[in-house]
Design a protein around this motif. Structure first.
Motif, PDB file in Angstrom:
ATOM      1  N   VAL A 167       0.841  -1.194   0.000  1.00 57.18           N
ATOM      2  CA  VAL A 167       0.000   0.000   0.000  1.00 57.18           C
ATOM      3  C   VAL A 167       0.880   1.249   0.000  1.00 57.18           C
ATOM      4  O   VAL A 167       1.534   1.551   0.999  1.00 57.18           O
ATOM      5  N   PRO A 168       0.924   1.997  -1.102  1.00 61.83           N
ATOM      6  CA  PRO A 168       1.710   3.242  -1.122  1.00 61.83           C
ATOM      7  C   PRO A 168       1.182   4.243  -0.096  1.00 61.83           C
ATOM      8  O   PRO A 168      -0.020   4.312   0.166  1.00 61.83           O
ATOM      9  N   GLU A 169       2.096   5.009   0.495  1.00 59.19           N
ATOM     10  CA  GLU A 169       1.738   6.028   1.484  1.00 59.19           C
ATOM     11  C   GLU A 169       2.268   7.386   1.052  1.00 59.19           C
ATOM     12  O   GLU A 169       3.223   7.907   1.625  1.00 59.19           O
ATOM     13  N   PRO A 170       1.675   8.007   0.029  1.00 58.63           N
ATOM     14  CA  PRO A 170       2.177   9.307  -0.425  1.00 58.63           C
ATOM     15  C   PRO A 170       2.059  10.398   0.641  1.00 58.63           C
ATOM     16  O   PRO A 170       2.736  11.422   0.556  1.00 58.63           O
ATOM     17  N   GLU A 171       1.217  10.153   1.656  1.00 55.69           N
ATOM     18  CA  GLU A 171       1.046  11.144   2.722  1.00 55.69           C
ATOM     19  C   GLU A 171       2.054  10.940   3.855  1.00 55.69           C
ATOM     20  O   GLU A 171       2.063  11.704   4.831  1.00 55.69           O
ATOM     21  N   ASN A 172       2.904   9.929   3.747  1.00 60.50           N
ATOM     22  CA  ASN A 172       3.874   9.639   4.795  1.00 60.50           C
ATOM     23  C   ASN A 172       4.802  10.844   4.982  1.00 60.50           C
ATOM     24  O   ASN A 172       5.458  11.288   4.040  1.00 60.50           O
ATOM     25  N   HIS A 177       7.581   8.365  -0.611  1.00 62.43           N
ATOM     26  CA  HIS A 177       7.672   7.197  -1.484  1.00 62.43           C
ATOM     27  C   HIS A 177       7.443   5.887  -0.728  1.00 62.43           C
ATOM     28  O   HIS A 177       7.523   4.804  -1.315  1.00 62.43           O
ATOM     29  N   ALA A 178       7.145   5.981   0.558  1.00 65.61           N
ATOM     30  CA  ALA A 178       7.008   4.783   1.380  1.00 65.61           C
ATOM     31  C   ALA A 178       5.895   3.876   0.854  1.00 65.61           C
ATOM     32  O   ALA A 178       4.855   4.338   0.360  1.00 65.61           O
ATOM     33  N   ILE A 179       6.130   2.582   0.951  1.00 66.86           N
ATOM     34  CA  ILE A 179       5.120   1.580   0.606  1.00 66.86           C
ATOM     35  C   ILE A 179       4.946   0.670   1.817  1.00 66.86           C
ATOM     36  O   ILE A 179       5.889   0.003   2.252  1.00 66.86           O
ATOM     37  N   ARG A 180       3.739   0.680   2.360  1.00 64.34           N
ATOM     38  CA  ARG A 180       3.422  -0.138   3.530  1.00 64.34           C
ATOM     39  C   ARG A 180       3.164  -1.585   3.101  1.00 64.34           C
ATOM     40  O   ARG A 180       2.605  -1.840   2.042  1.00 64.34           O
ATOM     41  N   MET A 181       3.579  -2.522   3.940  1.00 66.07           N
ATOM     42  CA  MET A 181       3.290  -3.931   3.726  1.00 66.07           C
ATOM     43  C   MET A 181       2.333  -4.371   4.831  1.00 66.07           C
ATOM     44  O   MET A 181       2.560  -4.067   6.012  1.00 66.07           O
ATOM     45  N   GLU A 182       1.266  -5.045   4.447  1.00 68.20           N
ATOM     46  CA  GLU A 182       0.297  -5.467   5.440  1.00 68.20           C
ATOM     47  C   GLU A 182      -0.261  -6.840   5.094  1.00 68.20           C
ATOM     48  O   GLU A 182      -0.204  -7.292   3.946  1.00 68.20           O
ATOM     49  N   SER A 183      -0.799  -7.505   6.108  1.00 69.14           N
ATOM     50  CA  SER A 183      -1.416  -8.815   5.930  1.00 69.14           C
ATOM     51  C   SER A 183      -2.728  -8.837   6.692  1.00 69.14           C
ATOM     52  O   SER A 183      -2.771  -8.438   7.873  1.00 69.14           O
ATOM     53  N   ALA A 184      -3.783  -9.246   6.000  1.00 72.59           N
ATOM     54  CA  ALA A 184      -5.126  -9.288   6.598  1.00 72.59           C
ATOM     55  C   ALA A 184      -5.508  -7.943   7.196  1.00 72.59           C
ATOM     56  O   ALA A 184      -6.133  -7.869   8.257  1.00 72.59           O
ATOM     57  N   GLY A 185      -5.100  -6.866   6.525  1.00 72.55           N
ATOM     58  CA  GLY A 185      -5.470  -5.523   6.958  1.00 72.55           C
ATOM     59  C   GLY A 185      -4.647  -4.976   8.099  1.00 72.55           C
ATOM     60  O   GLY A 185      -4.907  -3.872   8.581  1.00 72.55           O
ATOM     61  N   ARG A 186      -3.625  -5.714   8.536  1.00 71.47           N
ATOM     62  CA  ARG A 186      -2.790  -5.240   9.640  1.00 71.47           C
ATOM     63  C   ARG A 186      -1.366  -4.990   9.142  1.00 71.47           C
ATOM     64  O   ARG A 186      -0.798  -5.770   8.390  1.00 71.47           O
ATOM     65  N   LYS A 187      -0.819  -3.908   9.607  1.00 73.80           N
ATOM     66  CA  LYS A 187       0.489  -3.456   9.145  1.00 73.80           C
ATOM     67  C   LYS A 187       1.599  -4.393   9.609  1.00 73.80           C
ATOM     68  O   LYS A 187       1.644  -4.808  10.774  1.00 73.80           O
ATOM     69  N   HIS A 200       8.147   1.342  -7.350  1.00 69.06           N
ATOM     70  CA  HIS A 200       7.400   2.497  -7.868  1.00 69.06           C
ATOM     71  C   HIS A 200       7.474   2.544  -9.393  1.00 69.06           C
ATOM     72  O   HIS A 200       6.500   2.893 -10.069  1.00 69.06           O
ATOM     73  N   ARG A 201       8.630   2.197  -9.938  1.00 66.29           N
ATOM     74  CA  ARG A 201       8.759   2.164 -11.397  1.00 66.29           C
ATOM     75  C   ARG A 201       7.817   1.122 -11.992  1.00 66.29           C
ATOM     76  O   ARG A 201       7.173   1.358 -13.012  1.00 66.29           O
ATOM     77  N   MET A 202       7.707  -0.028 -11.350  1.00 67.51           N
ATOM     78  CA  MET A 202       6.808  -1.074 -11.830  1.00 67.51           C
ATOM     79  C   MET A 202       5.347  -0.664 -11.678  1.00 67.51           C
ATOM     80  O   MET A 202       4.528  -0.876 -12.579  1.00 67.51           O
ATOM     81  N   LEU A 203       5.012  -0.049 -10.549  1.00 66.78           N
ATOM     82  CA  LEU A 203       3.637   0.411 -10.350  1.00 66.78           C
ATOM     83  C   LEU A 203       3.256   1.473 -11.377  1.00 66.78           C
ATOM     84  O   LEU A 203       2.135   1.506 -11.875  1.00 66.78           O
ATOM     85  N   GLY A 204       4.216   2.336 -11.703  1.00 64.93           N
ATOM     86  CA  GLY A 204       3.971   3.353 -12.718  1.00 64.93           C
ATOM     87  C   GLY A 204       3.705   2.764 -14.089  1.00 64.93           C
ATOM     88  O   GLY A 204       3.078   3.401 -14.941  1.00 64.93           O
TER      89      GLY A 204
END
Length: 248
Positions: A167-172, A177-187, A200-204
């Motif tokens: 989950v990208p966190e542009p508001e971090n 550029h931070a990307i959060r990793m989570e499982s079952a909705g928990r960080k 980010h290059r791949m997501l773009g």
């Protein structure tokens, strides 16, 4: 059944990162790269603000390759191969499998440096495969950064094969550029800095990312969680970064 990396990509270069262990944030800096020139591996040091900050944090260059020389070509690969176990070791196949590489994989030493990270316990260096020219589908093993401090669940609550989302966190406020990793909705934590530019290059480019818990080890005081990350590209045109962040 444990999954492994299915698409091994020979790197064109490897990025060299250094972690400032004395820093409160244990900051990582990109300090150089390994590239192939004329059939040999060359170490090139970076310049600019990131290197300046790394020096301020105590970076003095990779051992035996002084910073005053921007490029080194003498026995560079030999020096970095010492970060890998010898292939003649009886447990070398296990070394590969712990890094999500099939035991019978045909992989060059240069690629293995990138896929394994080639970390040693106490020097803070890590090599990162940037996947400059990736195929439509490939995989990379990613350690969850900050699990000990950021996770909303205990390592004992995770199991091999648990799905992981990105989950990208542009508001971090620390790193947009931070990307959060989570499982079952928990960080769980974050994508480590060395892999951020590539993801980010791949997501773009419209890539789909999915992951699963591959390995959990370390100690109760310092658990380590590794996620086998799959990247799938499609044929859509590249998306500008600002558009992607608004949609994320």
């Amino acid at each position: 059944m444990t999954r492994f990396i299915e698409h091994l990509v020979e790197p064109q270069r490897l990025l060299l990162f250094w972690q400032a262990r004395e820093s409160k944030k244990r900051s990582r800096y990109r300090v150089g790269q390994l590239v192939t020139k004329g059939g040999q591996v060359v170490l090139q040091y970076d310049h600019g603000p990131e290197m300046t900050e790394a020096k301020q944090m105590g970076f003095e260059g990779y051992p035996a390759f002084p910073l005053k020389q921007v490029e080194h070509s003498h026995q560079v690969m030999e020096a970095f191969k010492r970060r890998l176990p010898p292939r003649s070791r009886g447990d070398f196949s296990r070394y590969l499998e712990l890094r999500a590489i099939p035991a019978d994989a045909e992989i060059s030493d240069f690629a293995l440096l990138g896929y394994s990270g080639a970390k040693l316990p106490n020097d803070g260096f890590e090599l990162v495969h940037p996947f400059d020219d990736p195929p439509e589908a490939f995989e990379v093993l990613v350690e969850v950064a900050g699990f000990r401090h950021e996770a909303e669940l205990d390592a004992s609550e995770l199991s091999q094969g648990d799905p992981v989302q990105f989950v990208p966190e542009p508001e971090n406020q620390i790193d947009a550029h931070a990307i959060r990793m989570e499982s079952a909705g928990r960080k769980l934590g974050y994508v480590p800095r060395g892999h951020l530019d590539m993801l980010h290059r791949m997501l773009g480019r419209g890539a789909a990312l999915d992951g699963e818990v591959f390995r959990i080890n370390g100690s109760p005081e310092r658990p380590l969680v590794y996620v086998l990350t799959r990247i799938r590209l499609d044929d859509r045109p590249a998306m500008p970064a600002n558009v992607f962040r608004m949609q994320a």
